[in-house]
Structure formats: C-alpha cells, structure tokens
Design a protein around this motif. Structure first.
Motif, mmCIF file in Angstrom:
data_model
loop_
_atom_site.group_PDB
_atom_site.id
_atom_site.type_symbol
_atom_site.label_atom_id
_atom_site.label_comp_id
_atom_site.label_asym_id
_atom_site.label_seq_id
_atom_site.Cartn_x
_atom_site.Cartn_y
_atom_site.Cartn_z
ATOM 1 N N MET A 1 -12.272 27.214 19.815
ATOM 2 C CA MET A 1 -11.256 27.455 18.795
ATOM 3 C C MET A 1 -11.711 28.571 17.859
ATOM 4 O O MET A 1 -12.868 28.617 17.436
ATOM 5 C CB MET A 1 -11.002 26.173 18.000
ATOM 6 C CG MET A 1 -9.849 26.269 17.016
ATOM 7 S SD MET A 1 -9.472 24.673 16.262
ATOM 8 C CE MET A 1 -8.771 23.803 17.674
ATOM 9 N N LYS A 2 -10.800 29.477 17.548
ATOM 10 C CA LYS A 2 -11.105 30.605 16.674
ATOM 11 C C LYS A 2 -11.100 30.174 15.211
ATOM 12 O O LYS A 2 -10.595 29.108 14.847
ATOM 13 C CB LYS A 2 -10.074 31.713 16.876
ATOM 14 C CG LYS A 2 -10.147 32.395 18.229
ATOM 15 C CD LYS A 2 -11.275 33.399 18.260
ATOM 16 C CE LYS A 2 -11.216 34.245 19.522
ATOM 17 N NZ LYS A 2 -12.275 35.274 19.545
ATOM 18 N N LYS A 3 -11.667 31.042 14.371
ATOM 19 C CA LYS A 3 -11.646 30.835 12.924
ATOM 20 C C LYS A 3 -10.928 32.014 12.273
ATOM 21 O O LYS A 3 -11.038 33.149 12.740
ATOM 22 C CB LYS A 3 -13.067 30.714 12.383
ATOM 23 C CG LYS A 3 -13.847 29.537 12.949
ATOM 24 C CD LYS A 3 -15.195 29.355 12.272
ATOM 25 C CE LYS A 3 -16.157 30.486 12.585
ATOM 26 N NZ LYS A 3 -17.491 30.249 11.997
ATOM 27 N N LEU A 4 -10.216 31.727 11.187
ATOM 28 C CA LEU A 4 -9.374 32.753 10.587
ATOM 29 C C LEU A 4 -9.390 32.675 9.071
ATOM 30 O O LEU A 4 -9.282 31.589 8.494
ATOM 31 C CB LEU A 4 -7.927 32.590 11.075
ATOM 32 C CG LEU A 4 -6.861 33.478 10.420
ATOM 33 C CD1 LEU A 4 -7.092 34.946 10.749
ATOM 34 C CD2 LEU A 4 -5.460 33.039 10.856
ATOM 35 N N ILE A 5 -9.479 33.843 8.430
ATOM 36 C CA ILE A 5 -9.265 33.974 6.999
ATOM 37 C C ILE A 5 -7.997 34.791 6.801
ATOM 38 O O ILE A 5 -7.893 35.923 7.286
ATOM 39 C CB ILE A 5 -10.456 34.662 6.303
ATOM 40 C CG1 ILE A 5 -11.710 33.790 6.417
ATOM 41 C CG2 ILE A 5 -10.139 34.934 4.827
ATOM 42 C CD1 ILE A 5 -12.957 34.413 5.832
ATOM 43 N N LEU A 6 -7.033 34.201 6.105
ATOM 44 C CA LEU A 6 -5.799 34.893 5.727
ATOM 45 C C LEU A 6 -5.917 35.276 4.260
ATOM 46 O O LEU A 6 -6.034 34.402 3.397
ATOM 47 C CB LEU A 6 -4.586 33.993 5.951
ATOM 48 C CG LEU A 6 -3.237 34.472 5.389
ATOM 49 C CD1 LEU A 6 -2.836 35.819 5.976
ATOM 50 C CD2 LEU A 6 -2.153 33.423 5.620
ATOM 51 N N GLN A 191 -16.795 38.300 9.099
ATOM 52 C CA GLN A 191 -16.643 38.634 10.512
ATOM 53 C C GLN A 191 -17.920 38.310 11.279
ATOM 54 O O GLN A 191 -17.861 37.832 12.418
ATOM 55 C CB GLN A 191 -16.263 40.105 10.660
ATOM 56 C CG GLN A 191 -14.833 40.388 10.189
ATOM 57 C CD GLN A 191 -14.490 41.861 10.194
ATOM 58 O OE1 GLN A 191 -15.279 42.704 9.776
ATOM 59 N NE2 GLN A 191 -13.288 42.200 10.649
ATOM 60 N N GLU A 192 -19.065 38.527 10.658
ATOM 61 C CA GLU A 192 -20.337 38.172 11.290
ATOM 62 C C GLU A 192 -20.432 36.666 11.509
ATOM 63 O O GLU A 192 -21.053 36.199 12.478
ATOM 64 C CB GLU A 192 -21.498 38.654 10.421
ATOM 65 C CG GLU A 192 -22.879 38.350 10.965
ATOM 66 C CD GLU A 192 -23.209 39.096 12.247
ATOM 67 O OE1 GLU A 192 -24.062 38.608 13.017
ATOM 68 O OE2 GLU A 192 -22.607 40.167 12.492
ATOM 69 N N ALA A 193 -19.790 35.897 10.620
ATOM 70 C CA ALA A 193 -19.781 34.436 10.748
ATOM 71 C C ALA A 193 -18.734 33.946 11.747
ATOM 72 O O ALA A 193 -18.578 32.734 11.929
ATOM 73 C CB ALA A 193 -19.536 33.793 9.383
#
Length: 254
Positions: A1-6, A191-193
């Motif tokens: 599962m991806k992770k996202l910051i909006l 992004q590195e995380a």
C-alpha cells in the motif's frame, strides 16, 4: 500500500503558483506535473474541502457555504482509508475536524489520537494566522512518530494574507514565496520516507480579497502531482472533483 501526503494551500490562486520556484524545478526535472484547475462553485473553503476530499459538488454534498458546520454525509478519503484499515492524519484548520470527525471543541480536539475516528491523528487550529511553519513541523512529527498512510496538511496563511491585502498584493505574494522554503525542506524528507505528494488549493482570491464567485482570480487553482507517479497523469484531463479519485488510486484503496 502506498503512502500519500495531500498539501492543501488555502486561498492560493493559480496566478501566483509560479512563485513556487521549487515546484517548478521539479516540473522541469520531470519529477512532477502541474495542472490548472477550475474550482467548483461557490468558490468557498468549506464547500471545496468537501469537493476535494469527497469528489462531490457543493450542491450535491449540501455543504454550500462556510457556515454549515455539520459533519459530512459523503465518503471521504478519510472514511475510505478507515474502512481500508490504513492510518489517517490531518494537520488542518478546525473545519476539517467538523467535516470528518464531528463537532470541534478547542479544549479537547486540538490534538486527536483515536483509531475509531475518520481522522486517526489530528492537530487542529482555529486562527487563520497560525504560522504555516508550525504546520509543516507538526506534520513532520506525525509522519515520523505515527507513520500514517494518508495525511492532509492544510495551511491558511496565504488565504489570510489575501483577505487582508488582496489577491494581487505584495503581502499575498510574499506568503506564497515563504512556502518555497517549507516545501523544499520537507518534501525531500517525506519522499525519502516513501510518501507520494499531491499539492493543490481550494480557491483563489480576487483583487479585493474576496472569493466565492465565478471570476478567473477566484476560481483558477494549481494542482501538482509529484514523483514518479506523475508520469501516469501527464496527459489526463483533471477536474477538482477528480482529486479524491487520484488520491485513492495512489493509496490503492477503493
């Protein structure tokens, strides 16, 4: 599962988006794509939070002005995330709490940590002048400590300056310029995380410091998709209603 910051930069019209030189550098390096969207109507904050996070028009959601403080009746990225078993978070204006977690009590809800809520981890504020710098730092701490799969970062200083000085003022532009530092500092860390990053605004701001109507200054807003996933959207026509769908695609939730 991806992770996202909006990242939702409240009140930033597309006409000042070129001030964000760091994001332009990412575009030129083919590490991001930018779109210009037309906000839905009315071009007001609370109705458009609902559009961005649920995909519904204000006339569909019933959130048609800023004084409607009931909880959303629609499926949001937060509620779908909860159903999918991912951790959700928000560092945001208290209207976000009212829409997706329920009534807001500043004495109790300034910090939220509750797996039963749509927003599991929240840090909420209620002063429009609350510093954007603090919001980025709080977001970074939640990212490190709680590791949510989805987090909303919602800033208000651009909107605040627009209302005070107008959407074509030096003061308004100066606050946008300040965002360059926060974005260039924190985005590489996130992004590195392993986080994907999407950035947008709810509405713009006219010369008199108003929004809610149908003018270009009030309605045109920027939308960026950063990182390798941006290549999937280079030739796609996007509306403000599509932001929820795109976020769910990135997170791989239905």
């Amino acid at each position: 599962m991806k992770k996202l910051i909006l990242i939702l930069i409240d009140g930033m019209g597309d006409h000042v988006s070129h001030k964000l030189g760091y994001l332009k550098a990412l575009e030129l390096a083919q590490k991001g794509v930018k779109f210009t969207l037309e906000s839905e109507l009315p071009s007001l904050s609370r109705p458009l939070y609902e559009t961005i996070l649920t995909g519904k028009l204000p006339i569909e959601s019933g959130i048609t002005n800023n004084r409607i403080d009931r909880m959303s009746k629609e499926e949001s990225i937060f509620s779908l995330g909860k159903k999918s078993g991912i951790k959700t978070a928000a560092v945001a204006y208290h209207w976000i709490h009212e829409l997706y977690n329920g009534p807001f009590n500043p004495e109790q809800d300034i910090e939220v940590e509750n797996s039963e809520k749509n927003i599991n981890y929240g840090r909420f504020y209620w002063e429009d002048s609350y510093p954007d710098s603090h919001l980025f730092s709080l977001t970074n701490k939640i990212v490190k400590d709680k590791k949510p799969e989805f987090i909303l970062l919602h800033t208000m200083n651009v909107d605040d300056a627009g209302h005070k000085y107008g959407g074509l003022s030096k003061e308004y532009e100066d606050v946008v310029y300040k965002l360059n530092y926060y974005l260039s500092h924190y985005l590489p860390i996130w992004q590195e995380a392993g986080y994907e990053v999407v950035i947008t605004s709810d509405h713009g701001m006219d010369i008199n410091g108003n929004h809610g109507g149908d003018s270009k200054l009030e309605r045109e807003v920027p939308f960026w998709i950063l990182g390798d996933i941006s290549k999937n959207y280079e030739n796609v026509k996007i509306t403000q209603r599509d932001i929820k769908k795109i976020c769910c695609e990135i997170l791989k939730i239905n």
